[in-house]
Scaffold this active site. Structure first.
Site, PDB file in Angstrom:
ATOM      1  N   GLU A 256      -5.306 -36.501 -23.776  1.00  0.00           N
ATOM      2  CA  GLU A 256      -6.422 -36.056 -24.157  1.00  0.00           C
ATOM      3  C   GLU A 256      -6.588 -33.886 -23.681  1.00  0.00           C
ATOM      4  OE1 GLU A 256      -8.459 -37.168 -26.868  1.00  0.00           O
ATOM      5  OE2 GLU A 256      -6.785 -39.103 -26.727  1.00  0.00           O
ATOM      6  N   CYS A 295     -15.140 -29.963 -23.895  1.00  0.00           N
ATOM      7  CA  CYS A 295     -14.103 -31.175 -25.179  1.00  0.00           C
ATOM      8  C   CYS A 295     -14.021 -29.904 -26.629  1.00  0.00           C
ATOM      9  CB  CYS A 295     -13.173 -31.130 -24.649  1.00  0.00           C
ATOM     10  SG  CYS A 295     -13.526 -33.019 -24.756  1.00  0.00           S
TER      11      CYS A 295
END
Ligand code: NAP
Length: 533
Positions: A256, A295
């Site tokens: 990720e 993020c």
């Protein structure tokens, strides 16, 4: 200054080296030292494989789901202390809530899903019987069984709680012991949470270990039965992906990474309308929650060219109302704290300077530093929200490449639907994009044009607005991850999330034999098959 220790092979371990000193994000004072020198990483993995994982696998899935609920209960009993720790690295109460209570909620959701939908067995049946022969005496069926190694998680600094718990829920539920490695700058919160879980005794020994500091040679010892789940920058993700042992042993990796997420204002949305206001609120919130260190934060703000001036004015006015300061000061209504440390501010300033090659700053001053002076904030890691406007969006490149990990976003004007879709796709793969429009045709075109480049799409209209969880919040029921630049990984997604920690096996044989093997114990409800799909 406190010492942050690792938990390895059933013992707390104090690093024997110099380690790294962490500083208070507001005052700059040294607060903690982190060091993993002297840890035997291979022994930690063996401890997880030989002690933790077998005990977990000996339980059935619903028993493991019950463990998760106990973990959530333990952490819930210590919230004030956890919030205090979060203030040291600049989190406001809301920032800490997203991370701490968001993480606890994620593990609680996994507990609930497990208790409601998983069988009282140690495997999942996946799909229906496949007939493979003319007479039907030879058939095929799929099952999923837990991998027998350790789930290693390496996390980013911005979610020291959620990052751990959103991975721990699925891995424990699947039956794998876990080693947690938090990012050093915010490791204190994770270390304290692991301490609380270990002290409570709710998890079997060996099922949770912790590395405070660097991972040393850990990756050299991973095998095909282990799983590595990494969250962090694209740069570190690339290094990990290229690690020789991980390649040689085809170790299962989930990455990720970072992402230049877009928000698109539809051509139909006029200034002054509720949806326009909602768009402005969402963008401003994404820029400032956790000081933009998310993020999923909106980095690229796509607006119809004729709406650009109105959007910029509305955002400037909203950002001007964002009080920046010391989140730990209860006398001032602080809406945005500092970045995690001064290094992060320097990196963000460099990123802004790169963006300025093709964009102008329309709000904020990257050099301004006088915040929270009454709290000793002169040494603090402050950066006020910075809004930029791309000069020539169709030909810009840096705005689609440079992730400034802070309260920074750029407005890009588009001329038509095709132009908007092309700009979104230039992000090269993102975690999430959102679109604000009541126009069904626009939303359909956009959805199918950008879906292959995303892990999640938020399609906002007035009907959804009142109950929407927003652009940046990752819900444990939905998948999280994205292709390309976002790392190419996938986590969560409800019970889909546990499949990453299991091996799918095709069984072939006579139908009665396979039926007997795949039939769960009598007390299990029929949800077994549905859950495995
Ligand atoms: P980072 O510098 O890449 O570090 C991430 C983690 O990797 C840390 O735990 C770090 O440990 C560790 N690490 C660094 N070098 C390593 C190596 N060679 N081998 C093994 N581990 C290594 O990222 P960060 O600054 O902590 O986090 C910010 C980034 O994460 C941003 O780019 C953000 O977009 C991304 N992020 C993505 C997601 C997502 O879900 N996609 C979520 C959150 C953040 P040390 O701290 O000890 O160096």
């Amino acid at each position: 200054m406190i010492q942050l220790n690792s938990y390895a092979c059933g013992q707390w371990h104090q690093g024997t080296g110099q380690g790294r000193v962490l500083h208070h994000a507001v005052t700059g004072e040294p607060i903690a030292r982190v060091d993993s020198t002297g840890l035997d990483f291979a022994a930690m993995l063996e401890h997880g494989r030989q002690v933790g994982s077998p005990v977990l696998r000996a339980m059935h899935m619903r028993e493991r789901a019950a463990l998760l609920r106990k973990v959530a209960q333990v952490l819930n009993e210590h919230l004030p202390e956890l919030y205090e720790i979060a203030f040291t690295y600049g989190a406001t109460k809301k920032d800490a809530w997203v991370d701490i209570e968001g993480g606890i909620a994620a593990i609680a959701v996994y507990s609930s899903l497990g208790r409601r939908h998983l069988p009282e067995s140690n495997f999942l049946v996946d799909g229906e019987v496949d007939r493979l022969s003319k007479e039907g005496t030879f058939v095929g069926r799929h099952i999923r069984v837990p991998l027998e190694g350790v789930a290693v998680q390496i996390n980013a600094f911005n979610f020291p709680s959620w990052g751990m718990l959103e991975k721990l829920g699925p891995s424990l539920l699947a039956g794998m012991a876990t080693i947690v490695k938090p990012a050093t700058p915010t490791a204190w919160l994770t270390v304290r949470m692991v301490e609380l879980i270990i002290e409570s005794g709710v998890l079997p020994e060996g099922s949770l270990q912790l590395i405070a500091g660097s991972v040393g040679d850990l990756l050299d010892h991973l095998t095909c039965q282990d799983v590595l789940a990494f969250t962090g920058s694209a740069k570190t993700g690339c290094q990990i992906r290229g690690h020789a042992n991980l390649i040689a042993n085809a170790v299962r990796i989930n990455i990720e990474a970072d992402s230049l997420n877009a928000a698109v204002l539809g051509p139909d949305v006029v200034p002054g309308s509720p949806l326009f206001d909602r768009f402005i609120k969402e963008v401003a919130s994404e820029m400032t929650v956790k000081a933009g260190q998310k993020c999923t934060a909106i980095r690229r703000i796509l607006v119809p060219r004729e709406r650009e001036p109105a959007v910029i004015e509305a955002l400037k006015s909203r950002l001007a109302g964002t009080a920046v300061g010391n989140p730990g000061n209860s006398e001032v209504k602080v809406r945005m704290g500092p970045l995690v440390d001064r290094g992060a501010v320097e990196t963000a300033r460099q990123g802004i300077a790169r963006l300025q090659q093709e964009a102008e700053i329309v709000s904020g001053d990257p050099q301004r530093s006088e915040f929270a002076a009454e709290d000793g904030g002169k040494e603090g890691a402050f950066l006020e929200p910075i809004l930029l406007r791309a000069n020539d969006p169709a030909n810009a490149t840096l705005v689609h490449e440079v992730e400034v990990f802070g309260p920074v976003a750029t407005v890009l004007a588009y001329d038509d639907t095709a132009g908007a879709l092309s700009l979104v796709r230039k992000g090269g793969g993102s975690l999430v994009a959102s679109a604000f429009s009541e126009d069904g045709a626009f939303i359909r075109d956009l959805t199918f044009a950008i879906a292959p480049f995303h892990g999640r799409l938020l399609l906002m209209n007035e009907k959804a607005a009142s109950e929407s969880t927003g652009h940046g919040i990752v819900m444990p029921q939905l998948v999280h991850g994205g292709p390309g630049r976002a790392g190419g990984g996938e986590e969560l997604g409800g019970l889909r999330g546990i499949h990453h920690y299991m091996q799918r096996v095709a069984l072939q044989g006579d139908p009665e034999r396979l039926e007997r093997l795949c039939t769960p114990p009598a007390s299990t409800p029929p949800a077994n098959t549905a859950a495995a799909k």
